[in-house]
Write an enzyme that holds these catalytic residues in place. Sequence first.
Site, short mmCIF file in Angstrom:
data_model
loop_
_atom_site.label_atom_id
_atom_site.label_comp_id
_atom_site.label_asym_id
_atom_site.label_seq_id
_atom_site.Cartn_x
_atom_site.Cartn_y
_atom_site.Cartn_z
N GLY B 55 38.84 61.51 50.95
CA GLY B 55 39.12 60.40 50.05
C GLY B 55 38.11 59.82 49.22
O GLY B 55 37.48 59.03 49.59
N THR B 56 38.12 60.35 48.12
CA THR B 56 37.24 60.05 47.10
C THR B 56 37.34 60.65 45.60
O THR B 56 38.29 61.37 45.58
CB THR B 56 35.75 60.33 47.61
N THR B 57 36.75 60.09 44.83
CA THR B 57 37.00 60.92 43.41
C THR B 57 35.34 60.98 42.91
O THR B 57 34.35 59.81 42.83
CB THR B 57 37.59 60.14 42.21
N LYS B 88 28.02 56.61 46.65
CA LYS B 88 28.45 58.31 46.49
C LYS B 88 27.28 59.05 45.75
O LYS B 88 27.72 60.28 45.84
CB LYS B 88 29.98 58.51 46.36
#
Lengths: 248, 272
Positions: B55-57, B88
């Site tokens: 779950g990330t971009t 991140k």
Amino acid sequence: MARYDRAITVFSPDGHLFQVEYALEAVRKGNAAVGVRGTDIVVLGVEKKSAAKLQDSRSVRKIVNLDDHIALACAGLKADARVLINRARIECQSHRLTVEDPVTVEYITRYIAGLQQKYTQSGGVRPFGLSTLIVGFDPYSGVPSLYQTDPSGTFSAWKANATGRNSNSIREFLEKNYKETSGQETIKLAIRALLEVVESGGKNIEVAVMTKEGLRQLDEAEIDAIAAEIEAEKEAVEAAKKAPPKEK
Amino acid sequence: MKLDTSGLESAAPVWGAPSELVDGFSAAPSFEVPNTTDFDGFQKEAIQMVKPAKGTTTLAFIFKEGAMVAADSRASMGGYISSQSVKKIIEINPYMLGTMAGGAADCQFWHRNLGIKCRLHELANKRRISVTGASKLLANILYSYRGMGLSVGTMIAGWDETGPGLYYVDSEGGRLKGMRFSVGSGSPYAYGVLDNGYRYDMSVEEAAELARRAIYHATFRDGASGGVASVYYVGPNGWKKISGDDVGELHYKYYPVLPSTVEQEMVEAAAA
């Protein structure tokens, strides 16, 4: 699983590793090899013992490729050389595989020297009985290099060096006559150095030239031609030496 | 002649000591197998249980001036937002960046490990490692742990002798070279904006704005992405952090609230 025997290479009371020194003796008995570095070229020359009549001389190449841009010549035990060269060739490809880059000359020299050192500090094995001359061009910088390794596992870079039989006389000659050269001049210097201790003629020496494009073995006719040139120059110098008293 | 596979050697635990002098394959890495009737099914269930949804971009692309790397900063555990301030974009060394998608611990640890290997390479070879080489080192390590539950979807971006470099590396052992990548649950939305607005000859400011907008749009639609949109630029002198904007504020910057004309206004009725 190999059972390690006790070590063969151990220290003597006065700090020598005799096995390594004996290995150097084996090198001193091997055929002469010389390497000369120029600005755009590196030359390797090796003494060729007269081939037996029935022997296929192409199978006894003394100057070998480790990769497209690296070549090696050695003096000492030829069987040990074959094993070392195979390991080095594999390492060159392994390096290409893991970092997608060809090896630098220094990297593969360090690898070979490291391998030679490992065999001086392990159980049940003896040191490799050879010294190598490694030449090549670094992949991106295009800088030519000449390195030498020996049975103890040390290595260093040289402008020109010799190993094997009569290497001291060749090195003396090189120290007196070395200067920065390029192309044909470097080839001539290398052959001149080798001819100090080897009988003249293309039959008795093997010469290979490494340029940015790759390794090229000189054929007998070419070597003969250069040797003849050198002879002619020598005679001219001799004649000039005798001439001046007359001119006075 | 046995192949020298030391470059591919597994860092995973090895049973049985490999012979030092004879280059051979070390014994295959393995853990003790649990006592079950259906091991394959058990293994599948175990992998599904630990499989984070990434779950990330994150995104990265190469353009004329270098490379641009951007990411959000939300960490989610299912529907719970555990943090809005996760870093991140991992700084491997002054000229190389890695992005984090998947397991946070896995990414952080293995990027740090990669940084160590890169430094050792520099010391041994007196020159910086290439982005190609660094990404390959990471890919080989991840490949040797394939099937053991690592979850890493990372992009390695950097500048080396050959110019800017960008590679996508994941825990399946895949490694791809490319010009534009986006990784994570928000990546489809980011790709939409990125692919639409991308030109090779953008300026650094234009590229940074494109990256920022792509992350913003992904955080707008993807619930697992949010927090702060960080944008980094990798140039010939190394990386530099360009901006870190809260995506909520970006929203009102891109779509400011216009005061609307009032049609009817409710007034308090006069007391009857």
